[in-house]
Design a protein around this motif. Structure first.
Motif, PDB file in Angstrom:
ATOM      1  N   THR A  48       1.208  -1.113   0.076  1.00 22.80           N
ATOM      2  CA  THR A  48       0.140  -0.354   0.378  1.00 22.80           C
ATOM      3  C   THR A  48       0.942   1.688   0.240  1.00 22.80           C
ATOM      4  O   THR A  48       1.783   1.656   0.700  1.00 22.80           O
ATOM      5  N   THR A  49       0.387   1.982  -1.298  1.00 21.04           N
ATOM      6  CA  THR A  49       1.154   3.048  -0.288  1.00 21.04           C
ATOM      7  C   THR A  49       0.342   4.864  -0.816  1.00 21.04           C
ATOM      8  O   THR A  49      -1.355   4.872  -0.908  1.00 21.04           O
ATOM      9  N   LYS A  50       0.549   5.803  -0.238  1.00 21.66           N
ATOM     10  CA  LYS A  50      -0.321   6.887  -0.234  1.00 21.66           C
ATOM     11  C   LYS A  50       0.076   7.974  -0.852  1.00 21.66           C
ATOM     12  O   LYS A  50       0.800   8.360  -1.507  1.00 21.66           O
ATOM     13  N   ARG A  51      -1.212   7.634  -2.116  1.00 19.85           N
ATOM     14  CA  ARG A  51      -1.116   8.903  -2.665  1.00 19.85           C
ATOM     15  C   ARG A  51      -1.678  10.585  -2.882  1.00 19.85           C
ATOM     16  O   ARG A  51      -3.011  10.175  -2.133  1.00 19.85           O
ATOM     17  N   THR A  52      -1.324  10.788  -3.348  1.00 20.64           N
ATOM     18  CA  THR A  52      -2.615  12.428  -3.940  1.00 20.64           C
ATOM     19  C   THR A  52      -2.453  12.774  -5.355  1.00 20.64           C
ATOM     20  O   THR A  52      -1.681  12.573  -5.853  1.00 20.64           O
ATOM     21  N   ILE A  53      -3.913  12.321  -5.910  1.00 22.41           N
ATOM     22  CA  ILE A  53      -4.093  12.263  -7.285  1.00 22.41           C
ATOM     23  C   ILE A  53      -5.172  12.999  -7.916  1.00 22.41           C
ATOM     24  O   ILE A  53      -5.644  13.948  -6.604  1.00 22.41           O
ATOM     25  N   TRP A  54      -4.442  13.734  -8.580  1.00 22.82           N
ATOM     26  CA  TRP A  54      -5.446  15.019  -9.808  1.00 22.82           C
ATOM     27  C   TRP A  54      -6.084  13.548 -10.762  1.00 22.82           C
ATOM     28  O   TRP A  54      -5.465  13.395 -11.571  1.00 22.82           O
ATOM     29  N   PRO A  55      -7.784  13.018 -10.386  1.00 23.94           N
ATOM     30  CA  PRO A  55      -8.762  12.795 -11.119  1.00 23.94           C
ATOM     31  C   PRO A  55      -9.143  14.075 -12.609  1.00 23.94           C
ATOM     32  O   PRO A  55      -9.859  14.653 -12.274  1.00 23.94           O
ATOM     33  N   LEU A  56      -9.368  13.171 -13.249  1.00 27.60           N
ATOM     34  CA  LEU A  56      -9.329  13.304 -15.028  1.00 27.60           C
ATOM     35  C   LEU A  56     -10.074  13.031 -15.392  1.00 27.60           C
ATOM     36  O   LEU A  56     -11.149  13.520 -16.257  1.00 27.60           O
ATOM     37  N   ALA A  57     -10.638  11.546 -15.488  1.00 26.62           N
ATOM     38  CA  ALA A  57     -11.250  10.415 -15.638  1.00 26.62           C
ATOM     39  C   ALA A  57     -11.500   9.309 -15.940  1.00 26.62           C
ATOM     40  O   ALA A  57     -10.733   8.908 -14.837  1.00 26.62           O
ATOM     41  N   LEU A  58     -12.942   8.869 -15.470  1.00 23.85           N
ATOM     42  CA  LEU A  58     -12.827   7.669 -15.309  1.00 23.85           C
ATOM     43  C   LEU A  58     -14.119   6.069 -16.423  1.00 23.85           C
ATOM     44  O   LEU A  58     -14.604   7.155 -17.108  1.00 23.85           O
ATOM     45  N   ALA A  59     -12.933   5.265 -16.192  1.00 27.26           N
ATOM     46  CA  ALA A  59     -13.117   4.709 -17.477  1.00 27.26           C
ATOM     47  C   ALA A  59     -13.788   3.422 -16.688  1.00 27.26           C
ATOM     48  O   ALA A  59     -13.264   2.771 -16.171  1.00 27.26           O
ATOM     49  N   TYR A  60     -14.423   2.436 -17.399  1.00 26.25           N
ATOM     50  CA  TYR A  60     -15.537   1.330 -17.313  1.00 26.25           C
ATOM     51  C   TYR A  60     -14.913  -0.035 -18.335  1.00 26.25           C
ATOM     52  O   TYR A  60     -15.101   0.695 -19.417  1.00 26.25           O
ATOM     53  N   PHE A  61     -13.948  -0.660 -17.259  1.00 20.21           N
ATOM     54  CA  PHE A  61     -13.948  -2.151 -18.364  1.00 20.21           C
ATOM     55  C   PHE A  61     -14.395  -3.244 -18.455  1.00 20.21           C
ATOM     56  O   PHE A  61     -15.584  -3.176 -17.008  1.00 20.21           O
ATOM     57  N   GLU A  62     -14.661  -4.224 -18.801  1.00 19.02           N
ATOM     58  CA  GLU A  62     -15.341  -5.812 -18.474  1.00 19.02           C
ATOM     59  C   GLU A  62     -15.421  -5.725 -17.574  1.00 19.02           C
ATOM     60  O   GLU A  62     -16.134  -5.633 -16.663  1.00 19.02           O
ATOM     61  N   MET A  63     -14.573  -6.330 -16.221  1.00 25.41           N
ATOM     62  CA  MET A  63     -14.322  -6.463 -15.301  1.00 25.41           C
ATOM     63  C   MET A  63     -13.475  -5.574 -14.367  1.00 25.41           C
ATOM     64  O   MET A  63     -13.712  -5.680 -12.525  1.00 25.41           O
ATOM     65  N   SER A  64     -13.140  -4.033 -14.509  1.00 20.51           N
ATOM     66  CA  SER A  64     -12.986  -2.900 -13.571  1.00 20.51           C
ATOM     67  C   SER A  64     -13.285  -2.194 -13.861  1.00 20.51           C
ATOM     68  O   SER A  64     -13.587  -1.730 -15.064  1.00 20.51           O
ATOM     69  N   ARG A  65     -12.715  -0.722 -13.320  1.00 19.38           N
ATOM     70  CA  ARG A  65     -13.427   0.548 -13.036  1.00 19.38           C
ATOM     71  C   ARG A  65     -11.299   0.994 -12.599  1.00 19.38           C
ATOM     72  O   ARG A  65     -10.869   0.937 -11.657  1.00 19.38           O
ATOM     73  N   ILE A  66     -11.239   1.854 -13.757  1.00 15.39           N
ATOM     74  CA  ILE A  66      -9.852   2.987 -13.676  1.00 15.39           C
ATOM     75  C   ILE A  66     -10.206   4.388 -13.393  1.00 15.39           C
ATOM     76  O   ILE A  66     -11.152   5.114 -13.805  1.00 15.39           O
ATOM     77  N   ILE A  67      -9.293   4.961 -12.978  1.00 17.04           N
ATOM     78  CA  ILE A  67      -9.359   6.184 -12.263  1.00 17.04           C
ATOM     79  C   ILE A  67      -7.773   6.773 -13.563  1.00 17.04           C
ATOM     80  O   ILE A  67      -6.793   5.559 -12.708  1.00 17.04           O
ATOM     81  N   VAL A  68      -8.024   7.638 -13.907  1.00 16.40           N
ATOM     82  CA  VAL A  68      -7.070   8.698 -14.906  1.00 16.40           C
ATOM     83  C   VAL A  68      -6.540   9.187 -14.327  1.00 16.40           C
ATOM     84  O   VAL A  68      -7.691  10.535 -14.240  1.00 16.40           O
ATOM     85  N   ALA A  69      -5.476   9.480 -13.675  1.00 17.20           N
ATOM     86  CA  ALA A  69      -5.336  10.656 -13.304  1.00 17.20           C
ATOM     87  C   ALA A  69      -3.210  11.271 -13.001  1.00 17.20           C
ATOM     88  O   ALA A  69      -2.505  10.088 -13.472  1.00 17.20           O
ATOM     89  N   TRP A  70      -3.536  12.722 -12.578  1.00 16.71           N
ATOM     90  CA  TRP A  70      -1.963  12.284 -12.544  1.00 16.71           C
ATOM     91  C   TRP A  70      -1.943  12.432 -11.179  1.00 16.71           C
ATOM     92  O   TRP A  70      -2.194  12.429  -9.944  1.00 16.71           O
ATOM     93  N   CYS A  71      -0.301  11.390 -11.216  1.00 21.48           N
ATOM     94  CA  CYS A  71      -0.311  11.443  -9.336  1.00 21.48           C
ATOM     95  C   CYS A  71       0.299  12.411  -9.398  1.00 21.48           C
ATOM     96  O   CYS A  71       1.784  12.087  -9.392  1.00 21.48           O
ATOM     97  N   GLU A  72       0.795  13.105  -8.271  1.00 23.66           N
ATOM     98  CA  GLU A  72       1.798  13.813  -7.647  1.00 23.66           C
ATOM     99  C   GLU A  72       3.316  13.234  -7.026  1.00 23.66           C
ATOM    100  O   GLU A  72       4.103  13.382  -7.491  1.00 23.66           O
ATOM    101  N   LEU A  73       3.087  11.741  -6.627  1.00 20.93           N
ATOM    102  CA  LEU A  73       4.112  11.079  -5.616  1.00 20.93           C
ATOM    103  C   LEU A  73       5.169  10.696  -6.948  1.00 20.93           C
ATOM    104  O   LEU A  73       6.057  10.611  -6.887  1.00 20.93           O
ATOM    105  N   ARG A  74       4.264  10.347  -8.216  1.00 20.81           N
ATOM    106  CA  ARG A  74       5.113  10.041  -9.350  1.00 20.81           C
ATOM    107  C   ARG A  74       5.011  10.674  -9.864  1.00 20.81           C
ATOM    108  O   ARG A  74       6.198  10.611 -10.972  1.00 20.81           O
TER     109      ARG A  74
END
Length: 100
Positions: free
Chosen positions: A27-53
């Motif tokens: 587990t890592t703690k991150r602060t993200i800037w969420p740009l989009a939410l995408a739905y795939f067949e088996m999962s959902r993802i957030i497209v984001a800028w990650c401040e940590l990376r």
């Protein structure tokens, strides 16, 4: 994870603090800037800028152990950030295709 809160964070350009587990369960703690939410067949993802990376990342919502929408907004235009992400993804796809 409350997906409605994440959608609101995308619309309102709010930063989100997350606890995120990688594929190995670390587990890592991150602060993200969420740009989009995408739905795939088996999962959902957030497209984001990650401040940590300091880079664009994709975060699976099923690996988020915690997500807290912050009151502060991220800088810049969401449209500009999405355009930058799309350009980066296109460059990665071209590089992968050339390497194959």
């Amino acid at each position: 994870i409350d997906v409605a809160q994440l959608r609101a964070a995308v619309r309102e350009r709010r930063k989100v603090s997350i606890a995120y587990a990688d594929v190995n369960g670390q587990t890592t703690k991150r602060t993200i800037w969420p740009l989009a939410l995408a739905y795939f067949e088996m999962s959902r993802i957030i497209v984001a800028w990650c401040e940590l990376r300091g880079d664009y990342r994709h975060f699976r919502t099923d690996r988020m152990q915690r997500a807290e929408v912050q009151s502060n907004r991220y800088p810049g235009s969401r449209a500009k950030l999405l355009a930058d992400w799309r350009a980066q993804e296109a460059a990665r796809a071209s590089a992968a295709k050339a390497a194959a």
